[in-house]
Design a protein around this motif. Structure first.
Motif, PDB file in Angstrom:
ATOM      1  N   ARG A   1       0.833  -1.199   0.000  1.00  0.00           N
ATOM      2  CA  ARG A   1       0.000   0.000   0.000  1.00  0.00           C
ATOM      3  C   ARG A   1       0.869   1.251   0.000  1.00  0.00           C
ATOM      4  NH1 ARG A   1      -2.959   0.649   5.197  1.00  0.00           N
ATOM      5  NH2 ARG A   1      -3.188  -1.552   4.824  1.00  0.00           N
ATOM      6  N   ALA A   2       1.888   1.269   0.846  1.00  0.00           N
ATOM      7  CA  ALA A   2       2.761   2.441   0.917  1.00  0.00           C
ATOM      8  C   ALA A   2       3.469   2.680  -0.415  1.00  0.00           C
ATOM      9  CB  ALA A   2       3.779   2.268   2.048  1.00  0.00           C
ATOM     10  N   CYS A   3       3.966   1.617  -1.035  1.00  0.00           N
ATOM     11  CA  CYS A   3       4.644   1.768  -2.327  1.00  0.00           C
ATOM     12  C   CYS A   3       3.684   2.278  -3.390  1.00  0.00           C
ATOM     13  CB  CYS A   3       5.267   0.435  -2.764  1.00  0.00           C
ATOM     14  SG  CYS A   3       6.729  -0.030  -1.812  1.00  0.00           S
ATOM     15  N   VAL A   4       2.496   1.697  -3.476  1.00  0.00           N
ATOM     16  CA  VAL A   4       1.521   2.115  -4.490  1.00  0.00           C
ATOM     17  C   VAL A   4       1.110   3.568  -4.259  1.00  0.00           C
ATOM     18  CG1 VAL A   4      -0.843   1.762  -5.321  1.00  0.00           C
ATOM     19  CG2 VAL A   4       0.667  -0.201  -4.991  1.00  0.00           C
ATOM     20  N   VAL A   5       0.808   3.925  -3.023  1.00  0.00           N
ATOM     21  CA  VAL A   5       0.358   5.291  -2.719  1.00  0.00           C
ATOM     22  C   VAL A   5       1.463   6.304  -2.998  1.00  0.00           C
ATOM     23  CG1 VAL A   5      -0.293   6.835  -0.825  1.00  0.00           C
ATOM     24  CG2 VAL A   5      -1.454   4.643  -1.094  1.00  0.00           C
ATOM     25  N   LEU A   6       2.668   6.035  -2.527  1.00  0.00           N
ATOM     26  CA  LEU A   6       3.753   6.992  -2.734  1.00  0.00           C
ATOM     27  C   LEU A   6       4.113   7.120  -4.219  1.00  0.00           C
ATOM     28  CD1 LEU A   6       6.022   6.153   0.319  1.00  0.00           C
ATOM     29  CD2 LEU A   6       4.739   8.276  -0.063  1.00  0.00           C
ATOM     30  N   ARG A   7       4.121   5.994  -4.942  1.00  0.00           N
ATOM     31  CA  ARG A   7       4.478   6.041  -6.359  1.00  0.00           C
ATOM     32  C   ARG A   7       3.397   6.701  -7.201  1.00  0.00           C
ATOM     33  NH1 ARG A   7       7.615   6.046  -9.280  1.00  0.00           N
ATOM     34  NH2 ARG A   7       7.418   4.285 -10.664  1.00  0.00           N
ATOM     35  N   HIS A   8       2.133   6.338  -6.951  1.00  0.00           N
ATOM     36  CA  HIS A   8       1.064   6.760  -7.849  1.00  0.00           C
ATOM     37  C   HIS A   8       0.259   7.947  -7.343  1.00  0.00           C
ATOM     38  CE1 HIS A   8       1.902   3.534 -10.595  1.00  0.00           C
ATOM     39  NE2 HIS A   8       1.989   2.719  -9.569  1.00  0.00           N
TER      40      HIS A   8
ATOM     41  N   PHE B   1       1.262  10.070  -4.901  1.00  0.00           N
ATOM     42  CA  PHE B   1       2.157  11.184  -4.609  1.00  0.00           C
ATOM     43  C   PHE B   1       3.221  11.374  -5.670  1.00  0.00           C
ATOM     44  CE2 PHE B   1      -0.032  10.680  -0.741  1.00  0.00           C
ATOM     45  CZ  PHE B   1      -0.037  11.938  -0.155  1.00  0.00           C
ATOM     46  N   ASP B   2       3.202  10.540  -6.703  1.00  0.00           N
ATOM     47  CA  ASP B   2       4.073  10.669  -7.864  1.00  0.00           C
ATOM     48  C   ASP B   2       5.553  10.728  -7.499  1.00  0.00           C
ATOM     49  OD1 ASP B   2       4.244  10.631 -10.623  1.00  0.00           O
ATOM     50  OD2 ASP B   2       4.363  12.813 -10.774  1.00  0.00           O
ATOM     51  N   LEU B   3       5.949   9.953  -6.483  1.00  0.00           N
ATOM     52  CA  LEU B   3       7.361   9.890  -6.119  1.00  0.00           C
ATOM     53  C   LEU B   3       8.063   8.892  -7.040  1.00  0.00           C
ATOM     54  CD1 LEU B   3       7.472   9.795  -2.214  1.00  0.00           C
ATOM     55  CD2 LEU B   3       7.653  11.765  -3.728  1.00  0.00           C
TER      56      LEU B   3
ATOM     57  N   LEU C   1      -4.637   4.192 -11.130  1.00  0.00           N
ATOM     58  CA  LEU C   1      -3.216   4.221 -10.888  1.00  0.00           C
ATOM     59  C   LEU C   1      -2.415   3.895 -12.138  1.00  0.00           C
ATOM     60  CD1 LEU C   1      -3.302   2.137  -7.612  1.00  0.00           C
ATOM     61  CD2 LEU C   1      -3.242   4.621  -7.823  1.00  0.00           C
ATOM     62  N   GLY C   2      -2.966   3.077 -13.008  1.00  0.00           N
ATOM     63  CA  GLY C   2      -2.235   2.687 -14.206  1.00  0.00           C
ATOM     64  C   GLY C   2      -1.114   1.726 -13.866  1.00  0.00           C
ATOM     65  N   ARG C   3      -0.220   1.571 -14.777  1.00  0.00           N
ATOM     66  CA  ARG C   3       0.926   0.689 -14.589  1.00  0.00           C
ATOM     67  C   ARG C   3       2.029   1.424 -13.835  1.00  0.00           C
ATOM     68  NH1 ARG C   3      -0.665  -4.202 -14.910  1.00  0.00           N
ATOM     69  NH2 ARG C   3      -1.863  -4.626 -16.778  1.00  0.00           N
ATOM     70  N   ALA C   4       2.897   0.661 -13.202  1.00  0.00           N
ATOM     71  CA  ALA C   4       4.021   1.255 -12.457  1.00  0.00           C
ATOM     72  C   ALA C   4       4.868   2.088 -13.396  1.00  0.00           C
ATOM     73  CB  ALA C   4       4.856   0.151 -11.807  1.00  0.00           C
ATOM     74  N   ARG C   5       5.222   3.269 -12.935  1.00  0.00           N
ATOM     75  CA  ARG C   5       6.052   4.176 -13.743  1.00  0.00           C
ATOM     76  C   ARG C   5       7.515   3.910 -13.501  1.00  0.00           C
ATOM     77  NH1 ARG C   5       3.203   8.242 -10.764  1.00  0.00           N
ATOM     78  NH2 ARG C   5       1.094   8.009 -11.431  1.00  0.00           N
ATOM     79  N   ARG C   6       8.314   4.320 -14.427  1.00  0.00           N
ATOM     80  CA  ARG C   6       9.766   4.210 -14.284  1.00  0.00           C
ATOM     81  C   ARG C   6      10.256   5.379 -13.460  1.00  0.00           C
ATOM     82  NH1 ARG C   6       9.880  -0.670 -15.323  1.00  0.00           N
ATOM     83  NH2 ARG C   6       9.503  -1.333 -17.444  1.00  0.00           N
ATOM     84  N   ALA C   7      11.375   5.181 -12.752  1.00  0.00           N
ATOM     85  CA  ALA C   7      11.928   6.242 -11.892  1.00  0.00           C
ATOM     86  C   ALA C   7      12.466   7.388 -12.707  1.00  0.00           C
ATOM     87  CB  ALA C   7      13.048   5.671 -11.019  1.00  0.00           C
TER      88      ALA C   7
END
Length: 180
Positions: free
Chosen positions: A125-132, A134-136, A174-180
């Motif tokens: 959950r933390a990874c998904v929320v922060l990545r998507h 909060f766009d980190l 959320l879509g797919r995981a984004r690249r850093a």
């Protein structure tokens, strides 16, 4: 906080006030996203900011004070979730029929993104929320949570897949995981 305290000078106090003004709303949104509790999110953000104020000399010297603050919020949410789980287990023991079944109706809940997020482990959950939400970047997420970039990648991918399954195969916003 009208007077300097805990060994803080006037400049440190002003610097903390500025940090508070810039980041309080973001930290509350993060707490809300991680906990799923809008009512307690502001309290969690405030608790995090109090903890930061007590360590302000150390925090202000950090390379990324905002990332440090997000990590404090994540840890507070994790602690609150663990406490709630323990409490629910205690209550369930009081309300079971002796065979492990809970008395009363099993009321189906409406499945939405928040409910689906609550179904994820805290780390996913933390990874998904922060990545998507909060766009980190993967790197910033790893830094915030104190885990490796590889763990962020795998937990985000697994979390998004689990959300897609929970939401009936529909693509979450959320879509797919984004690249850093």
């Amino acid at each position: 906080m009208d007077t300097p305290s805990a060994g803080h000078d006037t400049a440190a106090t002003a610097e903390f006030r500025e940090f508070y003004e810039l980041h309080h709303a973001e930290l509350a949104r993060l707490a809300n996203s991680l906990s799923g509790e809008a009512d307690g999110a502001d309290d969690l953000a405030a608790d995090a900011l109090v903890a930061l104020w007590h360590r302000w000399d150390r925090v202000r010297a950090a390379a990324h004070p905002a990332a440090y603050a997000r990590g404090v919020v994540a840890n507070l949410v994790r602690s609150r979730i663990r406490s709630a789980v323990r409490e629910r287990r205690r209550l369930a023991l009081c309300w079971t029929d002796g065979h492990g079944r809970v008395d009363g109706p099993d009321v189906p809940a409406v499945v939405d993104v928040r409910a689906a997020l609550r179904g994820l482990t805290f780390r996913k959950r933390a990874c998904v929320v922060l990545r998507h939400a909060f766009d980190l970047s993967e790197r910033d997420t790893a830094h915030t949570l104190g885990i490796s970039v590889g763990t962020v990648k795998s937990q985000t991918a697994k979390g998004v897949a689990q959300l897609e399954q929970a939401l009936g195969g529909a693509q979450p916003a959320l879509g797919r995981a984004r690249r850093a």
